[in-house]
Design a protein around this motif. Sequence first.
Motif, mmCIF file in Angstrom:
data_model
loop_
_atom_site.group_PDB
_atom_site.id
_atom_site.type_symbol
_atom_site.label_atom_id
_atom_site.label_comp_id
_atom_site.label_asym_id
_atom_site.label_seq_id
_atom_site.Cartn_x
_atom_site.Cartn_y
_atom_site.Cartn_z
ATOM 1 N N ASN A 62 0.820 -1.216 0.000
ATOM 2 C CA ASN A 62 0.000 0.000 0.000
ATOM 3 C C ASN A 62 0.852 1.263 0.000
ATOM 4 O O ASN A 62 0.421 2.311 -0.495
ATOM 5 C CB ASN A 62 -0.928 0.016 1.222
ATOM 6 N N GLY A 63 2.058 1.185 0.571
ATOM 7 C CA GLY A 63 2.909 2.366 0.653
ATOM 8 C C GLY A 63 3.898 2.507 -0.483
ATOM 9 O O GLY A 63 4.775 3.373 -0.441
ATOM 10 N N ASP A 64 3.815 1.659 -1.523
ATOM 11 C CA ASP A 64 4.743 1.758 -2.654
ATOM 12 C C ASP A 64 4.544 3.088 -3.391
ATOM 13 O O ASP A 64 3.409 3.551 -3.581
ATOM 14 C CB ASP A 64 4.513 0.608 -3.635
ATOM 15 N N MET A 65 5.653 3.702 -3.841
ATOM 16 C CA MET A 65 5.563 4.924 -4.655
ATOM 17 C C MET A 65 5.153 4.537 -6.074
ATOM 18 O O MET A 65 5.779 3.671 -6.696
ATOM 19 C CB MET A 65 6.906 5.664 -4.678
ATOM 20 N N ARG A 66 4.102 5.186 -6.591
ATOM 21 C CA ARG A 66 3.639 4.865 -7.943
ATOM 22 C C ARG A 66 4.438 5.577 -9.016
ATOM 23 O O ARG A 66 4.500 5.103 -10.152
ATOM 24 C CB ARG A 66 2.152 5.204 -8.075
ATOM 25 N N VAL A 67 5.010 6.723 -8.690
ATOM 26 C CA VAL A 67 5.861 7.466 -9.632
ATOM 27 C C VAL A 67 7.042 8.020 -8.837
ATOM 28 O O VAL A 67 6.955 8.179 -7.609
ATOM 29 C CB VAL A 67 5.104 8.629 -10.332
ATOM 30 N N PRO A 68 8.165 8.333 -9.498
ATOM 31 C CA PRO A 68 9.315 8.887 -8.780
ATOM 32 C C PRO A 68 9.102 10.344 -8.367
ATOM 33 O O PRO A 68 8.288 11.055 -8.956
ATOM 34 C CB PRO A 68 10.461 8.754 -9.799
ATOM 35 N N THR A 69 9.837 10.782 -7.314
ATOM 36 C CA THR A 69 9.892 12.197 -6.935
ATOM 37 C C THR A 69 11.357 12.634 -6.928
ATOM 38 O O THR A 69 12.268 11.811 -7.006
ATOM 39 C CB THR A 69 9.264 12.431 -5.553
ATOM 40 N N GLU A 70 11.593 13.923 -6.798
ATOM 41 C CA GLU A 70 12.949 14.476 -6.940
ATOM 42 C C GLU A 70 13.609 14.677 -5.585
ATOM 43 O O GLU A 70 12.942 14.951 -4.572
ATOM 44 C CB GLU A 70 12.894 15.816 -7.682
ATOM 45 N N THR A 119 23.288 19.523 2.531
ATOM 46 C CA THR A 119 21.894 19.214 2.867
ATOM 47 C C THR A 119 21.277 18.414 1.724
ATOM 48 O O THR A 119 21.477 18.742 0.555
ATOM 49 C CB THR A 119 21.077 20.500 3.077
ATOM 50 N N LEU A 120 20.548 17.350 2.047
ATOM 51 C CA LEU A 120 19.749 16.639 1.047
ATOM 52 C C LEU A 120 18.286 16.801 1.430
ATOM 53 O O LEU A 120 17.903 16.529 2.580
ATOM 54 C CB LEU A 120 20.109 15.158 0.970
ATOM 55 N N GLU A 121 17.486 17.284 0.478
ATOM 56 C CA GLU A 121 16.056 17.391 0.695
ATOM 57 C C GLU A 121 15.330 16.587 -0.379
ATOM 58 O O GLU A 121 15.767 16.534 -1.533
ATOM 59 C CB GLU A 121 15.599 18.857 0.682
ATOM 60 N N ALA A 122 14.224 15.952 0.002
ATOM 61 C CA ALA A 122 13.475 15.092 -0.918
ATOM 62 C C ALA A 122 12.010 15.535 -0.936
ATOM 63 O O ALA A 122 11.449 15.922 0.090
ATOM 64 C CB ALA A 122 13.568 13.622 -0.500
ATOM 65 N N ASP A 123 11.402 15.478 -2.109
ATOM 66 C CA ASP A 123 9.997 15.850 -2.271
ATOM 67 C C ASP A 123 9.105 14.662 -1.903
ATOM 68 O O ASP A 123 9.333 13.537 -2.365
ATOM 69 C CB ASP A 123 9.703 16.271 -3.713
ATOM 70 N N GLN A 124 8.095 14.933 -1.093
ATOM 71 C CA GLN A 124 7.088 13.916 -0.825
ATOM 72 C C GLN A 124 6.240 13.686 -2.074
ATOM 73 O O GLN A 124 6.251 14.483 -3.009
ATOM 74 C CB GLN A 124 6.179 14.357 0.332
ATOM 75 N N GLN A 125 5.483 12.595 -2.073
ATOM 76 C CA GLN A 125 4.617 12.287 -3.209
ATOM 77 C C GLN A 125 3.460 13.292 -3.290
ATOM 78 O O GLN A 125 3.121 13.949 -2.303
ATOM 79 C CB GLN A 125 4.072 10.861 -3.057
ATOM 80 N N ILE A 126 2.868 13.437 -4.482
ATOM 81 C CA ILE A 126 1.759 14.354 -4.694
ATOM 82 C C ILE A 126 0.633 14.056 -3.693
ATOM 83 O O ILE A 126 0.225 12.904 -3.527
ATOM 84 C CB ILE A 126 1.227 14.230 -6.131
ATOM 85 N N GLY A 127 0.133 15.113 -3.020
ATOM 86 C CA GLY A 127 -0.979 14.962 -2.084
ATOM 87 C C GLY A 127 -0.576 14.537 -0.690
ATOM 88 O O GLY A 127 -1.438 14.353 0.174
ATOM 89 N N ASN A 147 2.439 19.067 3.595
ATOM 90 C CA ASN A 147 3.425 19.785 2.753
ATOM 91 C C ASN A 147 4.837 19.695 3.329
ATOM 92 O O ASN A 147 5.593 20.660 3.311
ATOM 93 C CB ASN A 147 3.036 21.256 2.594
ATOM 94 N N SER A 148 5.196 18.519 3.875
ATOM 95 C CA SER A 148 6.518 18.383 4.472
ATOM 96 C C SER A 148 7.594 18.260 3.424
ATOM 97 O O SER A 148 7.326 17.838 2.292
ATOM 98 C CB SER A 148 6.547 17.148 5.379
ATOM 99 N N LEU A 149 8.820 18.641 3.783
ATOM 100 C CA LEU A 149 9.980 18.523 2.890
ATOM 101 C C LEU A 149 11.090 17.851 3.682
ATOM 102 O O LEU A 149 11.941 18.511 4.290
ATOM 103 C CB LEU A 149 10.439 19.896 2.392
#
Length: 337
Positions: free
Chosen positions: A272-280, A314-322, A326-328
């Motif tokens: 259920n927690g798998d990412m369906r598309v990549p983020t940056e 610093t490494l920052e990652a985008d959460q998935q859409i929605g 709005n955490s980073l």
Amino acid sequence: MLTLDVAGGMVVVNNQCVMVTDEPTPTDEPYSLVVDTLCPGDGSTLFIISNNGGDMTEPVHYVVADMNGAVVDDGWVQLMAGESFSLQELATGMLTLDVAGGMVVVNNQCVMVTDEPTPTDEPYSLAADTLCPGDGSTLFIISNNGGDMTEPVYYVVTDMNGAVVDDGWVQLMAGESFSLQEWGAGMLTLDVAGGMVVVNNQCVMVTDEPTPTEEVTPPPEETPTPVPTEPPTLACQKNNPDRLDCSSLQVTAVCEGDTAVFTISNTGEAGNGDMRVPTEYRILVDGTVVESGSVQLTGGETTQIIYSGGGTVTLEADQQIGHPGNSLPQATVSCST
């Protein structure tokens, strides 16, 4: 004619030689004209008149006319044996070349070649091939040999027991291909678009010593896996329908000497927690982006990003859409020797 006599008649030979010149021996063979046409691609037509017979003793008249009979070009041509003569005409539409009053008549029409493909309503046509890279994995290649696909279709990879190894959606333009590398052992089956394309393959690890081959019994015929019309609704989407999936990223960092080692984790549950598309993700040194990339993790999966350039990193990652809030997710370290 010269005669050589040796020892009073013991050996007598006669011979007559002539001067060899570069001038060819005249021939009475009649000339024979032929015409070829080419389209250079710029909209012009190229006519090539060739003489496959003997020398022409006098010129003949040629005329090029358009599809309405209007004269575009004319002149005279006289060719020696084996010679050719070219005419490049820029007029558009069908052109006719007449040589020697009807001896040779050819028609041709050339068009401008552009890089833009001509739109087509041709239906898409999917095909699948398999390869064995030699590392024990199986490579499936889905190709579209027809027109553009207007919507995605569902694919599923199953093992010899019918268990799902991988699944997803694919949409290809005309001529495009899509590759799947699967690591499941034993016979794997790829089903595209609910039975439109079905292929089986079994790959083994290649070693220096040949592996004895065994006869593989095809798996029993099974009921095709039903194809969902759309991706299933996840639990986290019930109260947040704009959420793409139930993944949640977390970033941690440690120093190994002067090297920064970042770990990106997907804390969502497997499945259920798998990412369906990549983020940056982005790496910043003293506030400036020096590197970026993408990440796509299944639930519970992690990946490491290494940076050895020094400084405050610093490494920052985008959460998935929605993703709520709005955490980073990010982490910062300053590594030195």
